[in-house]
Design a protein around this motif. Structure first.
Motif, mmCIF file in Angstrom:
data_model
loop_
_atom_site.group_PDB
_atom_site.id
_atom_site.type_symbol
_atom_site.label_atom_id
_atom_site.label_comp_id
_atom_site.label_asym_id
_atom_site.label_seq_id
_atom_site.Cartn_x
_atom_site.Cartn_y
_atom_site.Cartn_z
ATOM 1 N N MET A 1 -105.850 57.709 53.120
ATOM 2 C CA MET A 1 -105.164 57.989 51.886
ATOM 3 C C MET A 1 -105.401 56.826 50.924
ATOM 4 O O MET A 1 -104.945 55.727 51.155
ATOM 5 N N LYS A 2 -106.125 57.058 49.860
ATOM 6 C CA LYS A 2 -106.465 56.018 48.906
ATOM 7 C C LYS A 2 -105.458 56.002 47.754
ATOM 8 O O LYS A 2 -105.116 57.039 47.197
ATOM 9 N N GLU A 3 -104.994 54.799 47.411
ATOM 10 C CA GLU A 3 -104.032 54.658 46.330
ATOM 11 C C GLU A 3 -104.704 54.985 44.998
ATOM 12 O O GLU A 3 -105.833 54.556 44.740
ATOM 13 N N ASP A 5 -105.936 54.802 41.198
ATOM 14 C CA ASP A 5 -106.330 53.610 40.451
ATOM 15 C C ASP A 5 -105.534 53.411 39.163
ATOM 16 O O ASP A 5 -105.645 52.378 38.516
ATOM 17 N N GLU A 39 -101.979 61.922 38.568
ATOM 18 C CA GLU A 39 -103.003 62.538 39.427
ATOM 19 C C GLU A 39 -102.623 64.006 39.684
ATOM 20 O O GLU A 39 -101.461 64.377 39.596
ATOM 21 N N TYR A 55 -101.489 61.075 47.682
ATOM 22 C CA TYR A 55 -101.119 59.720 48.084
ATOM 23 C C TYR A 55 -99.603 59.527 48.075
ATOM 24 O O TYR A 55 -99.020 59.082 49.055
ATOM 25 N N GLN A 59 -96.877 58.928 51.074
ATOM 26 C CA GLN A 59 -96.016 57.747 51.083
ATOM 27 C C GLN A 59 -94.557 58.137 51.274
ATOM 28 O O GLN A 59 -93.836 57.521 52.048
#
Length: 87
Positions: A1-3, A5, A39, A55, A59
């Protein structure tokens, strides 16, 4: 899971349906002008649209699951303490 930008962040007043609603900051530190993630939102098949992106959805659910696990572990059975009294 990429945060994310932060390139898609949007002010709360400019928010449109389908954008992540996670508050990530404030314009000039003013709480009345919140920046939201922006997003695209997460949707599981057969479920209604989420309010968060993949993401932030992860979380939120990871945090809740961890809290539940920690509360289950902290509810240990109290140990019996024996007190010996001498006359």
């Amino acid at each position: 899971m990429k945060e994310p930008d932060g390139l898609k962040k949007v002010l709360l007043i400019d928010h449109i349906e389908g954008q992540c609603r996670c508050i990530i900051g404030f314009k000039y530190g003013d709480a009345r002008e919140a920046y939201m993630c922006g997003e695209p939102v997460y949707q599981r098949r057969g479920k209604k649209l989420s309010s968060w992106c993949f993401y932030h959805h992860g979380q939120m659910h990871t945090t809740v699951a961890q809290q539940n696990r920690e509360s289950d572990q902290s509810a240990e059975i109290p140990q019996v303490i024996s007190i010996v009294r001498t006359p």
